[in-house]
Write a protein that holds these residues in place. Structure first.
Motif, PDB file in Angstrom:
ATOM      1  N   LEU A 183     -37.734  -9.703 -17.461  1.00  0.00           N
ATOM      2  CA  LEU A 183     -37.299 -10.455 -18.699  1.00  0.00           C
ATOM      3  C   LEU A 183     -36.502  -9.679 -19.711  1.00  0.00           C
ATOM      4  O   LEU A 183     -35.784 -10.263 -20.651  1.00  0.00           O
ATOM      5  CB  LEU A 183     -38.564 -11.512 -19.368  1.00  0.00           C
ATOM      6  N   LYS A 184     -37.190  -8.582 -20.191  1.00  0.00           N
ATOM      7  CA  LYS A 184     -36.824  -7.786 -21.167  1.00  0.00           C
ATOM      8  C   LYS A 184     -35.266  -7.192 -20.748  1.00  0.00           C
ATOM      9  O   LYS A 184     -34.365  -7.454 -21.869  1.00  0.00           O
ATOM     10  CB  LYS A 184     -37.844  -6.265 -21.301  1.00  0.00           C
ATOM     11  N   GLY A 185     -34.991  -7.111 -19.701  1.00  0.00           N
ATOM     12  CA  GLY A 185     -33.773  -6.763 -19.208  1.00  0.00           C
ATOM     13  C   GLY A 185     -32.955  -7.763 -19.307  1.00  0.00           C
ATOM     14  O   GLY A 185     -31.446  -7.629 -19.423  1.00  0.00           O
ATOM     15  N   GLN A 186     -33.243  -9.132 -19.149  1.00  0.00           N
ATOM     16  CA  GLN A 186     -32.429 -10.154 -19.366  1.00  0.00           C
ATOM     17  C   GLN A 186     -32.109 -10.813 -20.882  1.00  0.00           C
ATOM     18  O   GLN A 186     -31.551 -11.683 -20.974  1.00  0.00           O
ATOM     19  CB  GLN A 186     -32.883 -11.325 -18.407  1.00  0.00           C
ATOM     20  N   GLY A 187     -32.761 -10.005 -21.729  1.00  0.00           N
ATOM     21  CA  GLY A 187     -32.585 -10.505 -23.024  1.00  0.00           C
ATOM     22  C   GLY A 187     -33.498 -11.614 -23.550  1.00  0.00           C
ATOM     23  O   GLY A 187     -33.213 -12.217 -24.347  1.00  0.00           O
ATOM     24  N   LYS A 188     -34.436 -12.064 -22.633  1.00  0.00           N
ATOM     25  CA  LYS A 188     -35.435 -13.115 -22.939  1.00  0.00           C
ATOM     26  C   LYS A 188     -36.776 -12.654 -23.524  1.00  0.00           C
ATOM     27  O   LYS A 188     -37.042 -11.430 -23.474  1.00  0.00           O
ATOM     28  CB  LYS A 188     -35.520 -13.816 -21.630  1.00  0.00           C
ATOM     29  N   PRO A 189     -37.558 -13.566 -24.207  1.00  0.00           N
ATOM     30  CA  PRO A 189     -38.806 -13.099 -24.600  1.00  0.00           C
ATOM     31  C   PRO A 189     -39.645 -12.477 -23.437  1.00  0.00           C
ATOM     32  O   PRO A 189     -39.650 -13.079 -22.286  1.00  0.00           O
ATOM     33  CB  PRO A 189     -39.538 -14.290 -24.829  1.00  0.00           C
ATOM     34  N   TYR A 190     -40.286 -11.512 -23.726  1.00  0.00           N
ATOM     35  CA  TYR A 190     -40.918 -10.613 -22.517  1.00  0.00           C
ATOM     36  C   TYR A 190     -42.252 -10.113 -22.845  1.00  0.00           C
ATOM     37  O   TYR A 190     -42.902  -9.893 -21.985  1.00  0.00           O
ATOM     38  CB  TYR A 190     -40.105  -9.515 -22.249  1.00  0.00           C
ATOM     39  N   GLN A 191     -42.799 -10.114 -24.119  1.00  0.00           N
ATOM     40  CA  GLN A 191     -43.676  -9.368 -24.488  1.00  0.00           C
ATOM     41  C   GLN A 191     -45.288  -9.880 -23.823  1.00  0.00           C
ATOM     42  O   GLN A 191     -45.270 -11.084 -23.768  1.00  0.00           O
ATOM     43  CB  GLN A 191     -43.959  -9.174 -25.935  1.00  0.00           C
ATOM     44  N   VAL A 192     -46.122  -8.879 -23.407  1.00  0.00           N
ATOM     45  CA  VAL A 192     -47.386  -9.253 -23.068  1.00  0.00           C
ATOM     46  C   VAL A 192     -48.447  -8.932 -23.970  1.00  0.00           C
ATOM     47  O   VAL A 192     -48.391  -7.642 -24.548  1.00  0.00           O
ATOM     48  CB  VAL A 192     -47.941  -8.241 -21.948  1.00  0.00           C
ATOM     49  N   LEU A 193     -48.749  -9.918 -24.858  1.00  0.00           N
ATOM     50  CA  LEU A 193     -49.669  -9.818 -25.983  1.00  0.00           C
ATOM     51  C   LEU A 193     -51.065 -10.077 -25.909  1.00  0.00           C
ATOM     52  O   LEU A 193     -51.667 -10.841 -25.381  1.00  0.00           O
ATOM     53  CB  LEU A 193     -49.099 -10.830 -27.186  1.00  0.00           C
ATOM     54  N   THR A 194     -51.814  -9.030 -26.202  1.00  0.00           N
ATOM     55  CA  THR A 194     -53.197  -8.975 -26.400  1.00  0.00           C
ATOM     56  C   THR A 194     -53.698  -8.131 -27.410  1.00  0.00           C
ATOM     57  O   THR A 194     -52.963  -7.320 -28.060  1.00  0.00           O
ATOM     58  CB  THR A 194     -53.803  -8.780 -24.858  1.00  0.00           C
ATOM     59  N   MET A 195     -54.894  -7.910 -27.596  1.00  0.00           N
ATOM     60  CA  MET A 195     -55.771  -7.102 -28.481  1.00  0.00           C
ATOM     61  C   MET A 195     -55.876  -5.662 -28.010  1.00  0.00           C
ATOM     62  O   MET A 195     -56.255  -5.225 -27.177  1.00  0.00           O
ATOM     63  CB  MET A 195     -57.167  -7.832 -28.924  1.00  0.00           C
ATOM     64  N   GLY A 196     -55.297  -4.814 -28.911  1.00  0.00           N
ATOM     65  CA  GLY A 196     -55.388  -3.369 -28.959  1.00  0.00           C
ATOM     66  C   GLY A 196     -55.937  -2.726 -29.902  1.00  0.00           C
ATOM     67  O   GLY A 196     -55.770  -1.351 -29.995  1.00  0.00           O
ATOM     68  N   ALA A 197     -56.444  -3.324 -30.845  1.00  0.00           N
ATOM     69  CA  ALA A 197     -56.776  -2.320 -32.452  1.00  0.00           C
ATOM     70  C   ALA A 197     -58.360  -1.814 -32.136  1.00  0.00           C
ATOM     71  O   ALA A 197     -58.709  -2.169 -30.803  1.00  0.00           O
ATOM     72  CB  ALA A 197     -56.887  -3.477 -33.385  1.00  0.00           C
ATOM     73  N   GLN A 198     -58.638  -0.853 -32.863  1.00  0.00           N
ATOM     74  CA  GLN A 198     -60.022  -0.076 -32.800  1.00  0.00           C
ATOM     75  C   GLN A 198     -61.048  -1.167 -33.252  1.00  0.00           C
ATOM     76  O   GLN A 198     -61.234  -1.048 -34.540  1.00  0.00           O
ATOM     77  CB  GLN A 198     -59.709   1.221 -33.468  1.00  0.00           C
ATOM     78  N   TYR A 199     -61.167  -1.936 -32.354  1.00  0.00           N
ATOM     79  CA  TYR A 199     -62.354  -2.770 -32.687  1.00  0.00           C
ATOM     80  C   TYR A 199     -63.100  -3.590 -31.447  1.00  0.00           C
ATOM     81  O   TYR A 199     -62.663  -3.051 -30.320  1.00  0.00           O
ATOM     82  CB  TYR A 199     -61.941  -4.037 -33.664  1.00  0.00           C
ATOM     83  N   GLU A 200     -63.924  -4.479 -31.718  1.00  0.00           N
ATOM     84  CA  GLU A 200     -64.414  -4.829 -30.231  1.00  0.00           C
ATOM     85  C   GLU A 200     -63.690  -5.565 -29.324  1.00  0.00           C
ATOM     86  O   GLU A 200     -63.727  -5.565 -28.248  1.00  0.00           O
ATOM     87  CB  GLU A 200     -65.459  -6.021 -30.793  1.00  0.00           C
ATOM     88  N   GLY A 201     -62.374  -6.007 -29.909  1.00  0.00           N
ATOM     89  CA  GLY A 201     -61.446  -6.805 -28.968  1.00  0.00           C
ATOM     90  C   GLY A 201     -61.170  -5.640 -28.032  1.00  0.00           C
ATOM     91  O   GLY A 201     -60.528  -6.017 -26.884  1.00  0.00           O
TER      92      GLY A 201
END
Length: 429
Positions: A183-201
């Motif tokens: 998707l990124k290569g096609q210029g479309k929305p592509y991100q995989v979004l989730t929690m990665g901060a230093q906390y319980e998530g």
């Protein structure tokens, strides 16, 4: 949300020694919240529970059913999970009798039971709680084979994806990364979004990956750090995801709500997050919501379904309550099938009683209920130990940032840090 979906900003632990004495001074101003009926009047049962928008209506229902035998007073805990725990721990360490029924995050039950701050559920009360309750949530409510909590609600993350960009949900994290790169290569929305901060998530994400890879962080008795091959495989997966080029640029600082907002703004093709994101999306962008579907969180291997970390709240009765009989009755009422359905529909908290999912009224509020139930029947439970808070703190520190993980070395660091944390169980934040 009073579960791992709540952002927990960790504080350095301090040993419990002397905590009770210090707590006496800290809770003195709060003593007025407790109500003693020493004069023989109607007892007040103080319910200390996290913020839940429509819980007062549930309390009102239980007060009506009590027919004047007692009155439940809902004392709202702070919104942040760490702040909730601080208040509860300090008052219980001071043997405060002004607390009766407690709403505990599922990761606290073993700690509170170990400290003898909460009462065991026995006899008919225990039987009523266990009847029809899902096994995963029940596991979080046990300590050393005994029941110390009554699961009121649970929670589990899902994969949310744009069906206009992705024809079907990926089965593995690697598949999802591949699709996102296309998707990124096609210029479309592509991100995989989730929690990665230093906390319980971040701990929740890693626990899901580890359990999905068949890994063990702790021994079955919760007394030894294991960190076996499956946990190393999960570290490798997390590091490869973090460096894949398909995460949000702010992945290592992301918590639940910013992840939700990024997805709502159209940046993501995928989102791994709690069910609260769906009604929020429907309200914020109804057209985008029509394009969003859900599925089980991807696994590590294509032929092995994922195991997804569960959250939720367990109802417990304080060891220092002057009204234990009434308090057990209150806890049962608050989490019975009728009230679990009400809370699910009105506050979005998934039930722990399996039969509630079959109720036709759940269909509209929970169109994703079958997927939620599927995950709940094969859940990942975070390490069950009184030392969980310390373990979570050291794990989130070592796992952050995920891009810096070196699987074998990080596993050794985690094993040592978790072993050390196990030796200092029962700590105050």
């Amino acid at each position: 949300m009073t579960d791992p979906g709540t952002a927990r900003h960790r504080r350095r632990p301090a040993l419990r020694a002397g905590a009770a004495a210090a707590a006496l001074a800290l809770v003195a101003p709060l003593a007025a919240c407790g109500t003693d009926d020493g004069g023989g009047g109607t007892p007040t049962i103080n319910l200390y529970y996290p913020p839940e928008q429509n819980l007062q209506k549930v309390v009102d229902d239980c007060n009506t059913r009590a027919e004047g035998r007692y009155k439940i007073a809902y004392r709202v805990l702070p919104r942040q999970a760490d702040d909730q725990r601080v208040q509860l721990v300090r008052r219980l360490a001071a043997e405060d009798s002004g607390m009766d029924v407690l709403g505990l995050d599922v990761t606290w039950t073993q700690e509170f039971a170990s400290a003898k701050w909460i009462r065991e559920w026995t006899g008919q009360d225990k039987s009523e709680v266990e009847q029809g309750t899902l096994a995963g949530p029940l596991d979080t409510a046990r300590y050393e084979g005994k029941l110390y909590g009554a699961p009121k609600n649970t929670n589990v993350q899902l994969l949310w994806y744009r069906s206009d960009l992705v024809p079907q949900a990926p089965k593995t994290w690697d598949d999802m990364i591949t699709v996102a790169k296309d998707l990124k290569g096609q210029g479309k929305p592509y991100q995989v979004l989730t929690m990665g901060a230093q906390y319980e998530g971040l701990v929740v994400l890693y626990n899901t990956l580890a359990e999905s890879a068949g890994g063990k962080i702790l021994s079955d008795d919760g007394k030894q750090a294991v960190m076996d091959d499956g946990t190393v495989k999960a570290l490798d997966q997390l590091q490869r995801f973090a460096t894949s080029g398909v995460t949000s640029p702010s992945f290592s600082n992301s918590t639940e709500d910013p992840v939700r907002l990024d997805f709502q703004s159209g940046k993501g093709a995928f989102q791994v997050n709690w069910p609260f994101v769906y009604p929020a999306l429907q309200e914020a962008d109804p057209e985008l919501a029509k394009k969003v579907k859900w599925a089980r969180v991807p696994g590590i291997d294509a032929n092995t379904p994922s195991k997804v970390t569960i959250g939720g709240v367990n109802m417990a009765v304080s060891a220092y309550s002057k009204h234990p009989t009434e308090s057990f009755e209150v806890a049962k009422c608050l989490r019975d099938a009728k009230n679990q359905k009400f809370s699910a529909i009105n506050d979005g908290v998934p039930p722990t009683i399996e039969a509630v999912y079959d109720d036709p009224e759940m269909d509209e509020a929970y169109p994703m209920k079958e997927t939620i139930l599927e995950e709940l029947k094969e859940p990942a439970v975070r390490p069950l130990t009184p030392a969980y808070q310390s373990i979570s703190t050291v794990m989130s520190a070592i796992l952050s940032p995920p891009s810096a993980i070196r699987p074998e070395q990080t596993a050794k660091e985690l094993r040592k840090a978790i072993s050390d944390a196990l030796q200092s169980k029962g700590v105050l934040p």
